[in-house]
Design a protein around this motif. Structure first.
Motif, mmCIF file in Angstrom:
data_model
loop_
_atom_site.group_PDB
_atom_site.id
_atom_site.type_symbol
_atom_site.label_atom_id
_atom_site.label_comp_id
_atom_site.label_asym_id
_atom_site.label_seq_id
_atom_site.Cartn_x
_atom_site.Cartn_y
_atom_site.Cartn_z
ATOM 1 N N TYR A 21 21.991 -26.429 -45.471
ATOM 2 C CA TYR A 21 21.703 -25.002 -45.291
ATOM 3 C C TYR A 21 21.100 -24.461 -46.581
ATOM 4 O O TYR A 21 21.331 -25.013 -47.652
ATOM 5 C CB TYR A 21 22.990 -24.236 -44.942
ATOM 6 N N PRO A 22 20.359 -23.378 -46.514
ATOM 7 C CA PRO A 22 19.747 -22.845 -47.741
ATOM 8 C C PRO A 22 20.787 -22.501 -48.806
ATOM 9 O O PRO A 22 20.523 -22.588 -49.997
ATOM 10 C CB PRO A 22 19.017 -21.588 -47.289
ATOM 11 N N TYR A 23 21.992 -22.141 -48.388
ATOM 12 C CA TYR A 23 23.046 -21.707 -49.298
ATOM 13 C C TYR A 23 24.037 -22.816 -49.654
ATOM 14 O O TYR A 23 24.950 -22.601 -50.426
ATOM 15 C CB TYR A 23 23.801 -20.516 -48.699
ATOM 16 N N GLY A 24 23.899 -24.016 -49.085
ATOM 17 C CA GLY A 24 24.824 -25.097 -49.406
ATOM 18 C C GLY A 24 24.957 -26.139 -48.315
ATOM 19 O O GLY A 24 24.213 -26.144 -47.333
ATOM 20 N N TYR A 74 26.795 -15.866 -42.994
ATOM 21 C CA TYR A 74 25.837 -15.931 -44.091
ATOM 22 C C TYR A 74 24.418 -15.647 -43.602
ATOM 23 O O TYR A 74 23.643 -15.025 -44.300
ATOM 24 C CB TYR A 74 25.884 -17.300 -44.776
ATOM 25 N N CYS A 75 24.076 -16.157 -42.422
ATOM 26 C CA CYS A 75 22.738 -15.976 -41.870
ATOM 27 C C CYS A 75 22.828 -15.313 -40.503
ATOM 28 O O CYS A 75 23.900 -15.230 -39.908
ATOM 29 C CB CYS A 75 22.021 -17.325 -41.739
ATOM 30 N N ASN A 76 21.719 -14.874 -39.995
ATOM 31 C CA ASN A 76 21.661 -14.265 -38.669
ATOM 32 C C ASN A 76 21.514 -15.375 -37.627
ATOM 33 O O ASN A 76 20.505 -15.484 -36.950
ATOM 34 C CB ASN A 76 20.487 -13.286 -38.585
ATOM 35 N N ASP A 77 22.546 -16.226 -37.532
ATOM 36 C CA ASP A 77 22.477 -17.372 -36.626
ATOM 37 C C ASP A 77 23.642 -17.436 -35.651
ATOM 38 O O ASP A 77 23.836 -18.440 -34.987
ATOM 39 C CB ASP A 77 22.384 -18.679 -37.416
ATOM 40 N N GLU A 78 24.407 -16.359 -35.557
ATOM 41 C CA GLU A 78 25.550 -16.380 -34.651
ATOM 42 C C GLU A 78 25.553 -15.209 -33.682
ATOM 43 O O GLU A 78 26.531 -14.985 -32.991
ATOM 44 C CB GLU A 78 26.850 -16.378 -35.463
ATOM 45 N N GLY A 79 24.454 -14.485 -33.620
ATOM 46 C CA GLY A 79 24.398 -13.324 -32.742
ATOM 47 C C GLY A 79 23.864 -13.685 -31.373
ATOM 48 O O GLY A 79 24.009 -14.799 -30.879
ATOM 49 N N VAL A 80 23.209 -12.755 -30.775
ATOM 50 C CA VAL A 80 22.633 -12.899 -29.448
ATOM 51 C C VAL A 80 21.369 -13.755 -29.528
ATOM 52 O O VAL A 80 20.567 -13.592 -30.437
ATOM 53 C CB VAL A 80 22.292 -11.497 -28.890
ATOM 54 N N SER A 81 21.203 -14.653 -28.572
ATOM 55 C CA SER A 81 19.994 -15.472 -28.505
ATOM 56 C C SER A 81 19.065 -14.914 -27.436
ATOM 57 O O SER A 81 19.306 -15.098 -26.243
ATOM 58 C CB SER A 81 20.343 -16.923 -28.154
ATOM 59 N N PRO A 82 17.986 -14.224 -27.844
ATOM 60 C CA PRO A 82 17.090 -13.666 -26.838
ATOM 61 C C PRO A 82 16.429 -14.752 -25.992
ATOM 62 O O PRO A 82 16.179 -14.549 -24.810
ATOM 63 C CB PRO A 82 16.075 -12.865 -27.628
ATOM 64 N N ILE A 83 16.161 -15.916 -26.572
ATOM 65 C CA ILE A 83 15.584 -17.018 -25.790
ATOM 66 C C ILE A 83 16.585 -17.457 -24.732
ATOM 67 O O ILE A 83 16.220 -17.715 -23.587
ATOM 68 C CB ILE A 83 15.192 -18.210 -26.700
ATOM 69 N N GLY A 84 17.863 -17.522 -25.100
ATOM 70 C CA GLY A 84 18.898 -17.879 -24.134
ATOM 71 C C GLY A 84 18.966 -16.893 -22.981
ATOM 72 O O GLY A 84 19.138 -17.276 -21.823
ATOM 73 N N GLY A 95 15.805 -10.274 -45.231
ATOM 74 C CA GLY A 95 16.745 -10.226 -46.346
ATOM 75 C C GLY A 95 18.028 -9.498 -46.015
ATOM 76 O O GLY A 95 18.853 -9.264 -46.893
ATOM 77 N N GLY A 96 18.224 -9.148 -44.740
ATOM 78 C CA GLY A 96 19.401 -8.401 -44.307
ATOM 79 C C GLY A 96 20.708 -9.175 -44.425
ATOM 80 O O GLY A 96 21.780 -8.594 -44.347
ATOM 81 N N HIS A 97 20.614 -10.468 -44.605
ATOM 82 C CA HIS A 97 21.784 -11.318 -44.846
ATOM 83 C C HIS A 97 21.584 -11.930 -46.248
ATOM 84 O O HIS A 97 21.069 -13.031 -46.381
ATOM 85 C CB HIS A 97 21.901 -12.407 -43.778
ATOM 86 N N PRO A 98 21.969 -11.207 -47.295
ATOM 87 C CA PRO A 98 21.652 -11.635 -48.657
ATOM 88 C C PRO A 98 22.200 -13.011 -49.044
ATOM 89 O O PRO A 98 21.659 -13.656 -49.935
ATOM 90 C CB PRO A 98 22.227 -10.534 -49.543
ATOM 91 N N ARG A 99 23.241 -13.482 -48.369
ATOM 92 C CA ARG A 99 23.767 -14.816 -48.689
ATOM 93 C C ARG A 99 22.963 -15.918 -47.992
ATOM 94 O O ARG A 99 23.150 -17.089 -48.295
ATOM 95 C CB ARG A 99 25.244 -14.908 -48.306
#
Length: 169
Positions: free
Chosen positions: A99-102, A109-119, A151-155
């Motif tokens: 991951y970019p952070y580790g 940390y990232c916007n990867d757990e919200g709603v999936s519009p493709i789904g 940049g809305g998820h600074p981590r």
């Protein structure tokens, strides 16, 4: 989505001195026949408009762009699309973490757990999730809980200072 071929600036990060990449996901700006620059709504496709890529913090990134439209927008900004290897290098960093952070996933940390519009779109009969019509649907980045500002998820930042390489658009 762009790699710089122009001088490194505050909006770009140098990756091992081999290439530069934009720090934030891109918006596009419209260029009229006289060369005047105007904002373009991230919620609209670009169609036949002449647009250039621009990297900025705290804005909604541009969706609804075909590969060719993105390539042209990059060219008008003096840039080019990055290769897959360049993108991975910028994301993983010098130590080549997952991951970019580790090395370990960190919730939130990232916007990867919200709603999936493709789904959500995949549920429509006859739509392939990777079809042009699905990937360029203007409703994708308007699905509540799906898109964050750049940049809305600074981590969610690589060691080189590149944001949003996981999740978001």
């Amino acid at each position: 989505f762009t790699v710089g071929v122009i001088a490194l600036g505050a909006k770009m990060a140098s990756i091992d001195g081999r290439f530069c990449i934009d720090r934030w996901e891109n918006v596009v700006e419209e260029i009229d026949e006289g060369g005047k620059i105007a904002p373009h709504s991230a919620y609209e496709g670009v169609g036949e408009k002449r647009v250039r890529a621009a990297s900025r913090p705290s804005v909604y990134p541009q969706a609804h762009l075909s590969r060719d439209q993105a390539e042209n927008a990059c060219k008008l900004a003096g840039k080019r699309l990055c290769s897959g290897d360049e993108w991975l290098s910028a994301c993983k960093g010098h130590v080549a973490t997952r991951y970019p952070y580790g090395v370990k996933h960190r919730a939130g940390y990232c916007n990867d757990e919200g709603v999936s519009p493709i789904g959500i779109r995949r549920g429509r009969a006859g739509d392939s999730p990777l079809a042009y019509q699905t990937m360029n649907d203007p409703k994708l980045n308007q699905t509540p809980g799906s898109l964050a500002r750049t940049g809305g998820h600074p981590r969610c930042r690589s060691e080189d200072g590149v944001y949003d390489m996981v999740g978001n658009l």
